[in-house]
Structure formats: C-alpha cells, structure tokens
Design a protein around this motif. Structure first.
Motif, short mmCIF file in Angstrom:
data_model
loop_
_atom_site.label_atom_id
_atom_site.label_comp_id
_atom_site.label_asym_id
_atom_site.label_seq_id
_atom_site.Cartn_x
_atom_site.Cartn_y
_atom_site.Cartn_z
N LEU A 1 0.86 -1.19 0.00
CA LEU A 1 0.00 0.00 0.00
C LEU A 1 0.90 1.24 0.00
O LEU A 1 1.75 1.39 0.88
CB LEU A 1 -0.88 -0.02 1.26
N ILE A 2 0.71 2.08 -1.00
CA ILE A 2 1.53 3.28 -1.11
C ILE A 2 0.68 4.49 -0.74
O ILE A 2 -0.34 4.76 -1.38
CB ILE A 2 2.06 3.41 -2.56
N HIS A 3 1.12 5.19 0.31
CA HIS A 3 0.30 6.31 0.78
C HIS A 3 1.19 7.55 0.96
O HIS A 3 2.30 7.46 1.48
CB HIS A 3 -0.36 5.93 2.11
N ARG A 4 0.68 8.69 0.53
CA ARG A 4 1.54 9.89 0.53
C ARG A 4 1.68 10.55 1.89
O ARG A 4 2.46 11.49 2.04
CB ARG A 4 1.06 10.87 -0.53
N ARG A 5 0.91 10.10 2.87
CA ARG A 5 1.04 10.69 4.22
C ARG A 5 1.59 9.66 5.21
O ARG A 5 1.84 8.51 4.83
CB ARG A 5 -0.33 11.15 4.71
N TRP B 1 4.87 4.43 3.70
CA TRP B 1 4.34 5.73 4.13
C TRP B 1 5.04 6.86 3.37
O TRP B 1 6.16 6.68 2.86
CB TRP B 1 4.58 5.94 5.62
N ASN B 2 4.46 8.02 3.36
CA ASN B 2 5.05 9.24 2.75
C ASN B 2 5.61 8.96 1.37
O ASN B 2 6.70 9.42 1.03
CB ASN B 2 6.17 9.77 3.65
N SER B 3 4.89 8.21 0.59
CA SER B 3 5.42 7.79 -0.71
C SER B 3 4.43 8.08 -1.83
O SER B 3 3.21 8.02 -1.61
CB SER B 3 5.72 6.29 -0.68
N GLU B 4 4.98 8.35 -3.00
CA GLU B 4 4.14 8.68 -4.17
C GLU B 4 4.69 7.99 -5.40
O GLU B 4 5.91 7.99 -5.61
CB GLU B 4 4.23 10.18 -4.43
N ASN C 1 8.58 7.65 -5.06
CA ASN C 1 9.37 8.69 -4.40
C ASN C 1 9.06 8.71 -2.90
O ASN C 1 7.90 8.78 -2.51
CB ASN C 1 9.03 10.05 -5.03
N ASP C 2 10.15 8.64 -2.10
CA ASP C 2 9.99 8.81 -0.65
C ASP C 2 9.99 10.31 -0.37
O ASP C 2 11.00 10.99 -0.60
CB ASP C 2 11.15 8.10 0.08
N LYS C 3 8.86 10.84 0.10
CA LYS C 3 8.73 12.30 0.21
C LYS C 3 9.59 12.88 1.34
O LYS C 3 9.85 14.07 1.36
CB LYS C 3 7.26 12.66 0.45
N VAL C 4 10.02 12.04 2.27
CA VAL C 4 10.84 12.54 3.38
C VAL C 4 12.29 12.69 2.93
O VAL C 4 12.92 13.73 3.13
CB VAL C 4 10.72 11.60 4.61
N THR C 5 12.81 11.65 2.25
CA THR C 5 14.22 11.69 1.84
C THR C 5 14.39 12.21 0.40
O THR C 5 15.49 12.45 -0.05
CB THR C 5 14.82 10.28 1.90
N ASP C 6 13.27 12.30 -0.33
CA ASP C 6 13.24 12.64 -1.75
C ASP C 6 14.04 11.65 -2.62
O ASP C 6 14.57 12.00 -3.67
CB ASP C 6 13.75 14.08 -1.98
N GLN C 7 14.15 10.42 -2.14
CA GLN C 7 14.83 9.37 -2.91
C GLN C 7 13.79 8.63 -3.76
O GLN C 7 12.68 8.35 -3.27
CB GLN C 7 15.47 8.33 -1.98
#
Ligand SMILES: Cc1cc2nc3c(=O)[nH]c(=O)nc-3n(C[C@H](O)[C@H](O)[C@H](O)COP(=O)(O)OP(=O)(O)OC[C@H]3O[C@@H](n4cnc5c(N)ncnc54)[C@H](O)[C@@H]3O)c2cc1C
Length: 312
Positions: free
Chosen positions: A175-179, A202-205, A224-230
């Motif tokens: 499950l990929i969730h942006r929050r 989590w935090n992924s798009e 994309n991991d929104k926390v690390t931007d990787q």
C-alpha cells in the motif's frame, strides 16, 4: 444544430445502467431517447478483460460488451443520440434538459444513469498501462493477479478495502500512501496492520509506472519517498489506484437530494429520487457495489419504476 425534442422518457448515460433501462423501457413501448454523453458505453469502454459479467463462459472485452448492449437497445426501439447535457431544470414538468450543442430536450420522466469516474493519479505512464496492469477496480480485476505482487495507491477506506480484498489473490500487496497515517476507519487499519501479506510504504508517491512494451505489461513503479526525496524502483505485476470516485451528478446539484460524497439519494430498494418522475440508477447513486451487473440491475428497476409512474 439547435434542436427541440420531447420524449416521454429520457435516459441520460450509455453505460450498463442506461442501456439496460433503455432495453426495458423500449420493450414497454415508452419510446425512450438515450443521450450517450461524452463517453459512449461508459466506464466499461476503458477496460479490457471482463470475466464477471454473467452469460459468458470466456473472458470478454468491456468495449465489445457495451456495443452489444447498445445494439440490443437500438433493436428494441431506443433512439440513441450522441449528446451531453450541461443544464437541467427539474422544477417544472415537463423536465427540461439543455445539451452542450444547444439542443433542448424535454421529457415526462427522466432516468439519470450518468455514472461515475474513478480518480486517477494523472501520470502519462498510468494512462499508457490502464487495462494492462493498471486498474481502478480490485473487485473487477483482482482475480487476474493470483500469486502476483500488486501495489495499491491511497489512504482512505477505498484503498484499505481494496488492499485487504487483494490479499485473497496476490502474494504480496504494497500500500503506497503519501502521508504518514491513513484516513480509513480504524477497524480497517487494524486489519491492514495485522495482515502479513500487506506492507505499507508511508510518505510515498508513485512517480512513474514502468513496464514492458510488447505486449504492454506492468513491471512496477518508480516510487518517491517524500521525506528523503529518494526514488526507488518497486517491482509489481499490477497497480490499483484507489483514491476514490467522482459521481457525475454536478448538473443536478441544488435540484435533487445528493449526499455529501456527490451520490444521488434514492429511496430504499428503489431508484426514486427526491423529485417525482426522476429516477437514478447505477454508479451515480451507488457508492458501494460499483459493478456493471449492479448498474444494469438498477437500470432495469428504473425503467420499471418509470413505466409505473408514466402509466399513472
Ligand atoms: C477500469 C475499470 C474496470 C472495470 N471493470 C469492471 C468489470 O470487470 N466488471 C464489472 O462489473 N464492472 C467493472 N467496472 C465497473 C463498471 O464499469 C461500472 O460499475 C459501470 O460501468 C457503471 O455503469 P453506469 O451505467 O452506472 O455508468 P458508467 O459506465 O459510468 O456510464 C455513465 C454514462 O453516463 C454518460 N454521462 C455522464 N454525464 C452525462 C451528461 N451530463 N449527459 C449525458 N450523458 C452523461 C457517460 O458518457 C457514460 O456513457 C470497471 C470500472 C473501471 C473504471
């Protein structure tokens, strides 16, 4: 061309609900006019394999099924018109409908079967693989992913329910969730967290859907991991976009009773809306099942109820 036309019954929409209503209404000699809208055939025309519509022992194609429904409706007497309604006046009878071409339609009874649109991420790569591994309906397509890895995108009830449902078939569900938390009901979250087949990113798009060209086939996604931007490549055989649906009910806003999510309210076990003579069938009123066969069933109910109303 600006036309003026009166019909005893107008059916709005050419999905399974609209065509089924048209078949029943035509056979009841109501001489209905069906307006197709901009998506003739409805949502089933944007999918490929259909394996759960009764009556076919082999997989059929969604667009083909809709062509058959259209032919059947025309053969029994439905007038099918390619036009889209942009404005309605349901406060007086006959009901008035204005189309984007400027034509004016009036009718004594109206069946609204304008359906719904699945919400998509809006990526070019998602568009390319729709029907070839990218889906918006786990109930419809989950079975094709037996022992395969799938991704589910979203964080609400739809995503949680679809992820849980997919564990019946898939070997792994991510499950990929942006929050960093889910919006879904707590009970669904608990079921997700204890299910060993489910992993949550989590935090992924999803940035891009990736896959093979010939034949077109999903192989995974760049996430994309929104926390690390990787960015990371995640391998998967299917991707389910579960970020909700928008019922096509905007033009009836302020005229009919519509619930907070935009679905037209109908009386229990009926297609009767808040206005006498106006009926609603299919995904525009159905927040729960959203299937071709349930839409068709409601189309049948709407035609029978419209016939009863007109005979009085
Ligand atoms: C990718 C995908 C795959 C699916 N696969 C399956 C499956 O395998 N099996 C299954 O049972 N279900 C499947 N479904 C669900 C199924 O397609 C829907 O439940 C069904 O099509 C709903 O039918 P409907 O008649 O209510 O509306 P829709 O099919 O949504 O049709 C709505 C119609 O209304 C018209 N319309 C909208 N606004 C207006 C307007 N203002 N004026 C005139 N016309 C208008 C549109 O042009 C369209 O013709 C799938 C859905 C999707 C998105």
């Amino acid at each position: 061309m600006h036309e003026k036309k009166h019909s005893r019954l107008i059916i709005l929409g050419s999905g399974p609900a609209g065509y089924t209503a048209a078949i029943y209404a035509s056979r009841a000699m109501l001489e209905p006019t069906l307006l197709t809208g901009i998506e003739p055939g409805g949502q089933m025309t944007i999918t490929t394999d259909v394996e759960n519509y009764p009556g076919f022992s082999e997989i059929i194609q969604g667009p083909w099924l809709m062509e058959q429904m259209k032919e059947q409706a025309v053969n029994v007497g439905t007038e099918v018109v390619f036009d889209t309604i942009v404005k309605v006046n349901l406060s007086d009878k006959p009901f008035e409908l204005i189309s984007d071409s400027g034509s004016e339609y009036t009718c004594d009874a109206l069946i609204i079967s304008t359906g719904a649109q699945a919400k998509w991420l809006g990526l070019d790569s998602e568009e390319k693989f729709k029907g070839y591994g990218v889906s918006a309906c786990a109930t419809c397509d989950g079975f094709f992913f037996k022992d395969k890895r799938v991704l589910v995108v979203g964080g609400g009830n739809t995503a949680a329910e679809e992820a849980l449902f997919l564990t019946n078939f898939a070997s792994k569900v991510t499950l990929i969730h942006r929050r960093d938390s889910l919006r879904s009901e707590k009970i669904l979250q608990e079921r997700l967290f204890i299910n060993e087949k489910i992993e949550i990113m989590w935090n992924s798009e999803i940035k891009k859907v990736i896959g093979k060209e010939e034949p077109l086939m999903v192989e995974g996604a760049i996430v994309n991991d929104k926390v690390t931007d990787q960015n990371k490549k995640i391998e998967a055989d299917g991707i389910f976009i579960a970020i909700g649906h928008s019922p096509s009910s905007q033009i009836f806003k302020d005229q009919l009773e519509i619930n907070q999510n935009g679905y037209i309210n109908t009386k229990p076990d009926s297609t009767v809306t808040s206005i006498e003579g106006v009926f609603a069938a299919g995904d525009v009123t159905d927040e729960k099942y959203r299937q071709a066969v349930t839409a068709a069933g409601m189309g049948c109910m709407a035609a029978l109820e419209a016939e009863d109303y007109l005979s009085k």
